[in-house]
Each structure stands twice: as structure tokens, then as C-alpha cells.
Design an enzyme around this catalytic site. Structure first.
Site, PDB file in Angstrom:
ATOM      1  N   ASP A   1       2.464  -4.117   5.407  1.00  0.00           N
ATOM      2  CA  ASP A   1       1.522  -3.009   5.251  1.00  0.00           C
ATOM      3  C   ASP A   1       0.309  -3.671   4.581  1.00  0.00           C
ATOM      4  OD1 ASP A   1       1.597   0.177   5.494  1.00  0.00           O
ATOM      5  OD2 ASP A   1       0.479  -0.300   3.692  1.00  0.00           O
TER       6      ASP A   1
ATOM      7  N   LYS B   1       9.784   2.930   2.423  1.00  0.00           N
ATOM      8  CA  LYS B   1       8.567   2.156   2.132  1.00  0.00           C
ATOM      9  C   LYS B   1       8.741   1.463   0.792  1.00  0.00           C
ATOM     10  CE  LYS B   1       4.494   1.665   4.148  1.00  0.00           C
ATOM     11  NZ  LYS B   1       4.074   1.887   5.543  1.00  0.00           N
TER      12      LYS B   1
END
Ligand code: GLU
Length: 448
Positions: free
Chosen positions: A166, A126
Site C-alpha cells: 500500500d 490491513k
């Protein structure tokens, strides 16, 4: 043996001081793994949990760009490449002012298990930045994305690490980042997913996360003798995930009555079910204002409740789709008091650990986000396959495969919790099923 779990949780806290979101997910996942660790003493000998909670690599970098007033701006950029035991690092990029290592590590850690649950060959990672896209001009967003990618490009690649969107990173940002990546490496390859349909994107990717959540919720209800058809549903958020969820809820004959933003929530008792109403969610997102109140101005039958959460509205099923920790202990208590039966998490780590415990102790069936929202990344992996094979899949092919994946994830969670806890506990089941595949791969690959 359960001491091992406690020690690893403590170690993680010591090694990552102040990173409370990361501590929260590590505590939640590791605690539920106790019966697995007891059955497999070899994991402790191989320091498996210590390795799992330490990212394989963490990159932080400076992002320098110039705003519309000619002022030089400096942001922080991050990529945590957490675990590559079952495939290249895969996971989104979050642009939001509250981003710091604790947020990126929590998301990266969750991503390991989520990606494993899809059954597809993708590891966990991430990244993101403390850049706030809200209120920025299009040109500013482009300059920021280009500056961000000018550093990130050297750490990623289709066989190494494949980022996606995201919070704060949608199709526009992926476009600007992919353009810059391609300019630097001079190759058209599938690094980054969530791309535009004309340039490698998968049909169905935009809907995938929201559809997947609703398919997961449908399985959860079915397993408990109920039908999603005819149910009243309250969701939070109004972004891409909520939009996809709204579409699938309408398809399946459920009635969506709320959306929300940082400003409060909308209650539309007629149902958020017409094309115009559902398209309004995307307009709200596109406005860059991060508010949902304009919905009530456009549809006067709907009511706006300033500063409130949608959890106070009456519904059969609650689906948080906005951000982490949006269900707190007091919300959970209120659900239990009101006899709520189902909560399905859409946003990553939607509930605090205390809230999950209160809900489960109160008899509520909780669908955990790392299982329920895996449809987005599963579809990303389909996009990677499409790019690698230099082909295009139809939307039907993608969505059919995705539906099968979501049904499979629910089954994997239910089976694992039955095997290790002797009951239907999707929260523990998701952690165990996701963990076992990665743990076995790590054991087979030796001490790396
Ligand atoms: N950010 C999404 C998630 O939390 C998608 C990640 C991806 O497609 O790589 O799973």
C-alpha cells in the site's frame, strides 16, 4: 429499522474514540445500507452490523531496528484482521508517519467490501506502521522490514492472512519482508503478494491497480453514453497507481495532463503520454523525495504549481490516486460549478463524505474507490492462485481476467443501486453489492 444503522454508527464511534477516518467509512457504508437492512430484519437479530464493524482480531506490536547512525529506533506495527467470512484476510501494509489504528481500521473495513466486489474468495484485512520510508537508506528500509516481519510472520500465512503493499510499501519492501518470512518459516509459499516476477509474483500486478481504475472509469463513461477516448484527464499522485493509470489512459486514447505530489502539481498540456514521461513517474517515486516538481525541470513545456491541487486544472475526468480525503467539500463545489461530469476515485476513500454528497447532488457521476481500485487486490488473488497451483500465468491471461473482473464490478454496483435505490449510484451500489455477499456468508456461518 434505520435506527439500527444510526445506533451502530454511534456505537462504532464510542468504541473507537478519535479514529475519525474509521468513523468516516463506517458512516458512509452503513448509511447507504439502510434499504438493505430494512429488507433483512434478520441482520439486526444477528447483530450483523456490530460484528462487521468490529475487527475479528487486531494485532499491535513493537518494531525495533537500528538506523545507519547506530541509533535504536522504535516504531509501531499493526495488523487488523477484519473479516474472514469469504476467504483468508487479504489487504496491504501501509508505511507512513500518520499511520495509527484509525487509518488501518478504515482501510481494513473498506477492504472487506472491495475484496467481496472482486468476486474472488478473499476476506478483508490491513496493516502497517508509522515508519516513514522517505529519506531512509536502502539498508535502513531492509532492517525495518526484517524487524517488522519478525513479529508479523506468526500471524499470517497463505490460508490465514496474505498481506501486500500500500502507500510506502512497494516491490522493494515486499522483497525484504518476504525474504525474512521465508527465512523464519522455512517454506516457500504465497504469503505476501506483489512479489518479484522471478519468485512467485504475477505478471501484470504492477499495472493492475491503475489499469483497473481506468477500465472502471471506461465502464462508467460508457454507461452514461460517453467514450473515454479523446477525454482530457487529471490525476493526482505519481506513484505506482498513477503510473498504471497513465499507461492505460494512453492505450485507450485519453489525454492525461496532470500528476501531483505533496509539493504541488504538474500540468503538462502536451499530455503525459510518451514512454519517457510515463517512466518519469517511477523515477520520482524511486527518488524517495516525495516531490513531483522535477518533472517540470525535465520537460520544460510542463508547468509546476507549488502547493496546489490538480483539481483546478481543466479536464473531463478527474481521478484522485494519491491518498485519503484528497477531494474536500470546496473541491467538490468547484467541480459542480465548472460542470464536471465524472470523478473516479483511485486512492482509498479519496473524498470526504461531504464532498461525495456535494458531487452527487450536483449531478456528478462518482466512481467509488472500493470498486474502482479493486484491480490491485484482484490481481493479488490471481497471484495467490498462481502460487497455490505452483504455476505461472502469462500477462495476457492475468490482464484479460482482470479486465473481466472490473467490468463485472461496475455491473454489480450499477445493478445493486438500481435494485435498492432505483437509480445509477455507484457509491451506494458498491457498498450494497460488496456487503450482501459478506453478510450472507456471515449469516450462514453462525454466531462467530
Ligand atoms: N493496498 C491495495 C488495496 O488497497 C492492495 C491490497 C492487496 O493487494 O492485498 O487494495
Amino acid at each position: 429499522m434505520s435506527n439500527y444503522v444510526e445506533r451502530c454508527i454511534e456505537l462504532c464511534k464510542q468504541n473507537n474514540p478519535g479514529e475519525v477516518e474509521f468513523h468516516q467509512t463506517v458512516e458512509e457504508v452503513l448509511s447507504s445500507l439502510k434499504p438493505v437492512i430494512e429488507k433483512h430484519p434478520e441482520y439486526e437479530e444477528a447483530a450483523l452490523l456490530e460484528r462487521l464493524t468490529e475487527p475479528e482480531r487486531g494485532i499491535t506490536f513493537r518494531v525495533v531496528w537500528v538506523d545507519d547512525n547506530g541509533k535504536v529506533q522504535v516504531n509501531k506495527g499493526y495488523r487488523y484482521q477484519f473479516n474472514s467470512a469469504i476467504g483468508p484476510y487479504k489487504g496491504g501494509l501501509r508505511f507512513a508517519p500518520n499511520v495509527y489504528p484509525g487509518i488501518i481500521k478504515f482501510l481494513g473495513f473498506e477492504q472487506i467490501f472491495k475484496n467481496s466486489l472482486t468476486g474472488l474468495p478473499i476476506g478483508g484485512g490491513k496493516g502497517g506502521s508509522d515508519f516513514d520510508p522517505n529519506g531512509k537508506s536502502d539498508a535502513e528500509v531492509m532492517r525495518f522490514c526484517q524487524a517488522f516481519m519478525t513479529e508479523l510472520y506468526r500471524h499470517i500465512g497463505p490460508e490465514t492472512d496474505v498481506p501486500a503493499g500500500d502507500l510506502g510499501v512497494g516491490g522493494r519492501e515486499i522483497g525484504y519482508m518476504y525474504g525474512q518470512y521465508k527465512k523464519i518459516v522455512n517454506r516457500f509459499e504465497g504469503t505476501l503478494t506483489g512479489k518479484g516476477l522471478a519468485w512467485g509474483g504475477a505478471l501484470g500486478r504492477a499495472e493492475a491497480t491503475g489499469y483497473g481504475i481506468i477500465w472502471y472509469a471506461q465502464e462508467m463513461l460508457k454507461a452514461n453514453g460517453e467514450d473515454i477516448k479523446g477525454k482530457t484527464v487529471a490525476i493526482s499522485g505519481f506513484g505506482n497507481v498513477s503510473w498504471g493509470a497513465a499507461l492505460k489512459l494512453r492505450d485507450l486514447g485519453a489525454k492525461l495532463v496532470t500528476i501531483s505530489g505533496p509539493d504541488g502539481y504538474i500540468l503538462d498540456e502536451d499530455g503525459i503520454n510518451t514512454d519517457e514521461k510515463i517512466a518519469t513517474l517511477l523515477e520520482l517515486r524511486g527518488s524517495g523525495q516525495n516531490v513531483c516538481e522535477p518533472y517540470a525541470k525535465k520537460f520544460p513545456n510542463a508547468k509546476f504549481f507549488a502547493g496546489k491541487k490538480p483539481w483546478e486544472a481543466a479536464a473531463d475526468l478527474y481521478i484522485p490516486c494519491a491518498t485519503q480525503n484528497e477531494i474536500q467539500a470546496e473541491d467538490a463545489k468547484s467541480f459542480v460549478d465548472r460542470g464536471v461530469k465524472f470523478v473516479c476515485e483511485g486512492s482509498n476513500m479519496s473524498s470526504t463524505n461531504e464532498a461525495i454528497k456535494i458531487m452527487q447532488d450536483g449531478g456528478i457521476i462518482v466512481g467509488p474507490s472500493k470498486a474502482a481500485n479493486a484491480g490491485g487486490v484482484a490481481c493479488s488473488c490471481i497471484e495467490m492462485g498462481q502460487n497455490a497451483g505452483k504455476t505461472v500465468f502469462s500477462a495476457e491471461e492475468v490482464l484479460e481476467q482482470l479486465h473481466g473482473i472490473m467490468v463485472g464490478i461496475h455491473k454489480a454496483c450499477a445493478d445493486a443501486s438500481k435494485e435498492y435505490y432505483g437509480k445509477y449510484d455507484l457509491v451506494a451500489g458498491a457498498n450494497i453489492a460488496g456487503f450482501l455477499k459478506v453478510a450472507n456468508a456471515m449469516m450462514e456461518q453462525g454466531l462467530v
